[in-house]
Scaffold this motif. Sequence first.
Motif: not given
Length: 372
Positions: A107, A148, A355-360, A362-363, A366
Amino acid sequence: MTTATPHLLPGTEIAIESLPKVSLHDHLDGGLRPQTIIELADAIGLELPATDAAALGAWFAEKSDSGSLVEYLKTFDVTTAVMQTREGLERVAREFVLDLAADGVVWGEIRWAPEQHLTRGLSLDETVEAVQAGLDAGVEEARGAGHRIRVGQLVSAMRHADRGREIAELALRHRDRGVVGFDIAGAEAGFPAGRMRDAFDLLAASFFPATVHAGEADGLESIRGALLDGRALRLGHGVRLLEDITLTEEGGSTIATLGPVAEWVKDRQIALETSPSSNLQTGAIAAWGDAMVDHPLDLFYQLGFRVTVNTDNRLMSATTLSRELALVAEAFAYDLDDLLALQLNAAQAAFLPVEDREALMDTLIDGFEGAL
């Protein structure tokens, strides 16, 4: 600007380039490839201080290492000169994304000042559209190569000009077409955020986020203005917030006492967008030293501030985000968990929906776990 040799996390074989990262403070006109400058300059008949890519890159690094933000900013006369056409803006933006992707950025927020790109007939809206076209092309190309990455524009208004509200309106017109936030940039001392109070009022009324350069070339009052007049959710650099922290020794321990501004920034988790190499080059931390180990980011980190690490201007500092992280890891004995914490700070401060910050995040988690 990418490097052939990876930057290893000290004491490990982990290449920092391979880790997913978040870039919050990276100027479009400070991240051009030297060869691109040469080719674009040739097309418009612009004379350069060097016509070899390596020599030109070295010239930028030398001129930027002056200890003065005002002198540092003069190098941008060259880069902005080749970014006055749609073709120039699109190419620079596309390559910018490709260089971020090659460095492992997932990002990236890319800041720039449209008002500085009007000398060859483009309108403000046309400049934003050209940059977005380049960013979109770069993302598509990077993803095609297996990276990504997502990016967003931060539209900046120049502090010394009087176009703040006009640029705020521009940002709002493009808020659903790639622009994710607003910034003010340029010479800080003598040009407080309050000069653009009407712009910040408009943005606040429109629920649009702002980050403000503050605490780089001016002190605590500049930061106070960014918070009060600018309603800043992040502070660009913010290193002179240290002026509001008192350190005392008690029984062999160091005790930090926070003043009201520092306490506000910490308690509300207003992110500090530090740029270590740039902060040394411009003299932003000169009151505390001139080496990386003197940078206050580690103190902010240990005290629980939402501190982040950034590049500011990759061309001028001859750097990448991976290199900056390697430098601070070396200076402060950071391990993989520390680098992850810094990246999570950046993800939490990103101008993205929750929601996008949370997904970020997680990325990031991982990717870092996969490096073990």
